[in-house]
Design a protein around this motif. Structure first.
Motif, PDB file in Angstrom:
ATOM      1  N   ASP A 283       0.872  -1.164   0.000  1.00  0.00           N
ATOM      2  CA  ASP A 283       0.000   0.000   0.000  1.00  0.00           C
ATOM      3  C   ASP A 283       0.920   1.229   0.000  1.00  0.00           C
ATOM      4  OD1 ASP A 283      -1.587   2.152   0.620  1.00  0.00           O
ATOM      5  OD2 ASP A 283      -2.692   1.158   2.232  1.00  0.00           O
ATOM      6  N   GLU A 285       0.604   4.308  -0.544  1.00  0.00           N
ATOM      7  CA  GLU A 285       0.174   5.524   0.172  1.00  0.00           C
ATOM      8  C   GLU A 285       0.480   5.417   1.668  1.00  0.00           C
ATOM      9  OE1 GLU A 285      -3.936   7.240  -0.014  1.00  0.00           O
ATOM     10  OE2 GLU A 285      -3.542   6.870  -2.152  1.00  0.00           O
ATOM     11  N   ASP A 289       3.308   7.540   4.232  1.00  0.00           N
ATOM     12  CA  ASP A 289       2.675   8.409   5.233  1.00  0.00           C
ATOM     13  C   ASP A 289       3.343   8.257   6.611  1.00  0.00           C
ATOM     14  OD1 ASP A 289       1.094   9.748   7.011  1.00  0.00           O
ATOM     15  OD2 ASP A 289      -0.807   8.903   6.287  1.00  0.00           O
TER      16      ASP A 289
END
Ligand code: HEM
Length: 447
Positions: A283, A285, A289
């Motif tokens: 993932d 993203e 982050d």
């Protein structure tokens, strides 16, 4: 509930920047090693370097993103004429130097000191400078200040240097995002990357403050020399990227399975997303982050390691709250890895002969309890888990082709065999990074 920040008055204006401050991203940097042939010249070097060094105040200020740090080996302290009773007050591994600890650290065979790049493993390494900056221009500015310290100074010579960097992707040579997980240090003003982890006592990383055992860590004497200092480990670790890729391919039935095997070995997907938060697929993203990519523990959600194998690199290096024999918090470290050398282009499976890898840097108040314990017991012995896992670290362990890696799964675990060494030690040394007052004391020695 996030842990409360406890305030401890750290003398940030005396602590060197490089010890505590998170690095900018991306960055370029250089490590420089110097030898002192003349005691007085050595003191002059330290005197001239002090104005080029920065302290640890204002951690969030972007104008403080380029800096130079200085550290000394035991041989370097001797070369400066530090009195014997003071030399004797340093910890045993530091006094012996990394070469004497090689067997304990797994530096054997190809990684053995007899094969190290010179000057590592000799008594010539006295002073280390590390400079880094978000860009080449600012690097040149801070380096120009540092160069005034040693240029045209007979009796002091530059004997080695290594250019290093963090790419904009922050990926290290095997292709994984690095620089994610950092402990919070009480009183530093720098938040850790895992809000579920209670900040660590400053004495785990700096001399002169209480540690996790509520004790003052053993500190070099006199106090002016020890206070606000810390031990630094430097290791030049060559990465065999083609061998790593070949191993993943040979042990996987599809490109997806290859990606998953890499993630099981590291404990994170290449994007940096942890298996703990996305077990089935990457993932990106989440990986990118910083508010989410390190917010996890192991004990309640994954006690047996069905998601993140207990033998994976990140779970071994920081078992967090998982059940292990021992207490993980006393083996934490501040870790700063910089890449060196060109990346092997994606998809290439043959070694191109280039030198590439990680300039590994550890910062901590105890070489024995932190770096050496982790490197010997958790990387190379692997006997700390409750359960059957006895493999070495699959990334950085001293494997020799007969290594294994265990992936817990049901109904039966998967055990990969024939693990070679993906990382070879090219050299390393133990350093002490004194506080700024201590550097002045060293410059003013009159022995
Ligand atoms: C070439 C050798 C190495 C490579 C490629 C490597 C790579 C990585 C990567 C990609 C991560 C995950 C990113 C992160 O959490 O910041 C990581 C985490 C970590 N590594 Fe390594 N590493 C290497 C050597 C070492 C060594 C020698 C040690 C210590 C003896 C070490 C200790 C750690 C620690 C403490 C973490 C953080 C774990 C956590 O808190 O989750 N690494 N490493």
């Amino acid at each position: 509930m996030p842990p409360a920040e406890v305030s401890v008055a750290l003398e940030l204006d005396d602590i060197q920047s490089g010890a505590l401050r998170p690095r900018p991203s991306p960055y370029v940097g250089v490590f420089i090693l110097l030898r002192i042939d003349d005691r007085r010249a050595g003191r002059e070097l330290i005197r001239r370097l002090i104005p080029a060094l920065t302290d640890a105040t204002n951690p969030a200020d972007p104008s403080h993103q380029a800096w130079v740090s200085a550290a000394l080996t035991f041989q370097g302290l001797k070369a400066l004429g530090v009195p014997q009773d003071s030399l004797d007050s340093f910890s045993l591994p530091f006094r012996q130097g990394m070469v004497a600890r090689a067997a304990e650290l797994g530096d054997i065979g190809e990684s053995g000191p007899e094969n190290w790049e010179k000057p590592f493993g000799t008594e010539d390494v006295h002073v280390a400078l590390s400079a880094l900056s978000p860009d080449a221009e600012r690097l040149e500015l801070v380096l120009a200040r540092a160069r005034k310290g040693y240029e045209e100074l007979p009796g002091v010579s530059v004997i080695w240097h290594l250019d290093c960097h963090a790419l904009p992707t922050e990926k290290e040579a095997f292709g994984f995002k690095d620089g994610i997980s950092h402990p919070a240090v009480e009183g530093s003003g720098i938040p850790g990357s895992n809000p579920l982890e209670q900040p660590l006592k400053a004495g785990e990383f700096l001399m002169g403050y209480p540690n996790e055992m509520e004790e003052l860590p053993p500190m070099p004497r006199p106090e002016v020399l020890g206070k606000n200092g810390t031990y630094i480990v430097f290791r030049k670790l060559h990465q065999r990227v083609a061998a790593f890729r070949q191993y993943l391919k040979a042990n996987s039935s599809s490109p997806e399975a290859e990606e998953l095997l890499g993630a099981k070995i590291m404990g994170r997907w290449q994007s940096g997303a942890p298996l703990a938060l996305c077990p089935m697929r990457d993932d990106p993203e989440l990986g990118a982050d910083p508010k989410r990519n390190n917010v996890f523990l192991f004990k309640d959600d994954d006690p047996k390691g069905f998601i993140t194998p207990p033998g994976s690199h990140i779970r071994r290096m920081n078992p967090r709250d998982a059940d292990i024999s021992g207490f993980a918090r006393i083996h934490r470290m501040i870790r700063r890895g910089s890449s060196y050398g060109p990346m092997l282009p994606p998809g290439v499976l043959e070694d191109d002969g280039a030198e590439r890898g990680l300039a590994f840097v550890f910062v901590g108040a105890s070489l024995e309890r932190q770096f050496e314990f982790v490197q010997s017991d958790w990387v190379n012995k692997g006997r700390f888990f409750h359960g059957p896992v006895i493999d070495k670290d699959p990334i950085v362990g001293a494997n020799d082709g007969s290594g294994s890696f265990t992936i817990p799964q049901q109904p039966i675990r998967r055990r990969l065999q024939g693990l070679p060494a993906f990382v070879v030690t090219r050299g390393g040394e133990y350093f002490f990074a004194p506080g700024l007052r201590a550097l002045r004391w060293l410059a003013d020695l009159e022995t």
